[in-house]
Structures are given as structure tokens and as C-alpha cells.
Design a protein around this motif. Structure first.
Motif, PDB file in Angstrom:
ATOM      1  N   TYR A   8       0.852  -1.179   0.000  1.00  0.00           N
ATOM      2  CA  TYR A   8       0.000   0.000   0.000  1.00  0.00           C
ATOM      3  C   TYR A   8       0.887   1.227   0.000  1.00  0.00           C
ATOM      4  O   TYR A   8       1.954   1.228   0.605  1.00  0.00           O
ATOM      5  CB  TYR A   8      -0.888   0.034   1.254  1.00  0.00           C
ATOM      6  CG  TYR A   8      -1.828  -1.133   1.347  1.00  0.00           C
ATOM      7  CD1 TYR A   8      -3.081  -1.079   0.759  1.00  0.00           C
ATOM      8  CD2 TYR A   8      -1.459  -2.298   2.007  1.00  0.00           C
ATOM      9  CE1 TYR A   8      -3.949  -2.158   0.833  1.00  0.00           C
ATOM     10  CE2 TYR A   8      -2.317  -3.375   2.085  1.00  0.00           C
ATOM     11  CZ  TYR A   8      -3.564  -3.299   1.497  1.00  0.00           C
ATOM     12  OH  TYR A   8      -4.414  -4.363   1.573  1.00  0.00           O
ATOM     13  N   LYS A  26      -3.140  -4.518   8.862  1.00  0.00           N
ATOM     14  CA  LYS A  26      -3.477  -5.211   7.617  1.00  0.00           C
ATOM     15  C   LYS A  26      -3.231  -6.718   7.740  1.00  0.00           C
ATOM     16  O   LYS A  26      -4.002  -7.525   7.225  1.00  0.00           O
ATOM     17  CB  LYS A  26      -2.675  -4.639   6.444  1.00  0.00           C
ATOM     18  CG  LYS A  26      -3.016  -3.200   6.113  1.00  0.00           C
ATOM     19  CD  LYS A  26      -4.413  -3.083   5.577  1.00  0.00           C
ATOM     20  CE  LYS A  26      -4.713  -1.677   5.108  1.00  0.00           C
ATOM     21  NZ  LYS A  26      -6.100  -1.532   4.661  1.00  0.00           N
ATOM     22  N   ASN A 106      -2.110   1.145  -4.498  1.00  0.00           N
ATOM     23  CA  ASN A 106      -3.377   1.545  -3.899  1.00  0.00           C
ATOM     24  C   ASN A 106      -3.096   2.328  -2.631  1.00  0.00           C
ATOM     25  O   ASN A 106      -2.257   1.946  -1.832  1.00  0.00           O
ATOM     26  CB  ASN A 106      -4.225   0.320  -3.550  1.00  0.00           C
ATOM     27  CG  ASN A 106      -4.683  -0.417  -4.776  1.00  0.00           C
ATOM     28  OD1 ASN A 106      -4.867   0.180  -5.832  1.00  0.00           O
ATOM     29  ND2 ASN A 106      -4.864  -1.713  -4.647  1.00  0.00           N
ATOM     30  N   ARG A 107      -3.789   3.425  -2.471  1.00  0.00           N
ATOM     31  CA  ARG A 107      -3.623   4.226  -1.255  1.00  0.00           C
ATOM     32  C   ARG A 107      -4.318   3.539  -0.101  1.00  0.00           C
ATOM     33  O   ARG A 107      -5.362   2.943  -0.255  1.00  0.00           O
ATOM     34  CB  ARG A 107      -4.216   5.620  -1.452  1.00  0.00           C
ATOM     35  CG  ARG A 107      -3.362   6.465  -2.344  1.00  0.00           C
ATOM     36  CD  ARG A 107      -2.755   7.577  -1.564  1.00  0.00           C
ATOM     37  NE  ARG A 107      -1.874   8.343  -2.415  1.00  0.00           N
ATOM     38  CZ  ARG A 107      -0.724   8.806  -1.994  1.00  0.00           C
ATOM     39  NH1 ARG A 107      -0.335   8.598  -0.782  1.00  0.00           N
ATOM     40  NH2 ARG A 107       0.035   9.500  -2.792  1.00  0.00           N
ATOM     41  N   CYS A 108      -3.708   3.630   1.043  1.00  0.00           N
ATOM     42  CA  CYS A 108      -4.260   3.005   2.236  1.00  0.00           C
ATOM     43  C   CYS A 108      -4.972   4.052   3.070  1.00  0.00           C
ATOM     44  O   CYS A 108      -4.629   5.175   3.126  1.00  0.00           O
ATOM     45  CB  CYS A 108      -3.137   2.367   3.031  1.00  0.00           C
ATOM     46  SG  CYS A 108      -3.698   1.442   4.436  1.00  0.00           S
TER      47      CYS A 108
END
Length: 108
Positions: A8, A26, A106-108
Motif C-alpha cells: 500500500y 493489515k 493503492n492508497r491506504c
């Protein structure tokens, strides 16, 4: 043993500490979603483990992790390892963390 990995992209102002906390969150989410029974999460961030054990810290992400650990029916243990000592899992995590800063994810 590595079952799966995800990367991420965190914000540029994210500290190493918060990146470690997010990684543990996560990992726990993955364990719960997969229904794994007994898992060890290894980190070289002693401060993260100490924070998770502290009853004083009330940040939402810390409370979320603590709640998940307390309510999960399986067994999730956390372990600290000394950084940069050639342990494969730790070196792999460092590699993935570094590579995630170098590309769009993908941005977290």
C-alpha cells in the motif's frame, strides 16, 4: 513462511512507526478474513509492540488492533526481531516497504 503479500502507498508524511502499525493492522485483517487459526506476526518495530500493549494509547488504529486481537477466536501472536540481521522475513518486509515508496500503489 510467506502466504501472501500486499503493498500500500501511505502518505508522504507517514512515519515509520505508523507504517509498522498499519502493516500489523493489515496482517491481522488478513488473518481474520482467511480464518487462520494460529499465526505469528513478526516485526522489527519494538515501539509498535510496546504501544499495542499500552493501555494509555487511544488512537483509533491502536484500539482497532487491540479489539481485533482480543476478540479473535484464533491465536495471533506477535514477535519482535532485531532489524537488519539477515532474517529472511524481515529482509523481505524491508524490501517490500522500500519498493512501495518507488511506485504507484493503492492508497491506504
Amino acid at each position: 513462511m510467506e502466504l501472501q503479500f500486499q503493498q500500500y502507498r501511505l502518505g508522504d508524511a507517514t512515519t515509520v512507526f505508523m507504517a509498522a502499525v498499519t502493516a500489523i493492522q493489515k496482517a491481522i485483517d488478513y488473518v481474520i478474513a482467511s480464518g487462520l487459526v494460529s499465526v505469528g506476526i513478526v516485526t522489527d518495530s519494538r515501539s509498535t509492540l510496546q504501544t499495542l500493549e499500552s493501555v494509555i494509547d487511544r488512537r483509533a488504529i491502536i484500539v482497532d488492533i487491540r479489539t481485533k486481537l482480543q476478540t479473535y477466536r484464533g491465536n495471533i501472536l506477535s514477535y519482535w526481531v532485531k532489524a537488519h540481521k539477515g532474517r529472511w522475513g524481515n529482509e523481505r518486509a524491508d524490501f517490500l516497504a522500500k519498493s512501495s515508496t518507488e511506485k504507484r500503489l493503492n492508497r491506504c
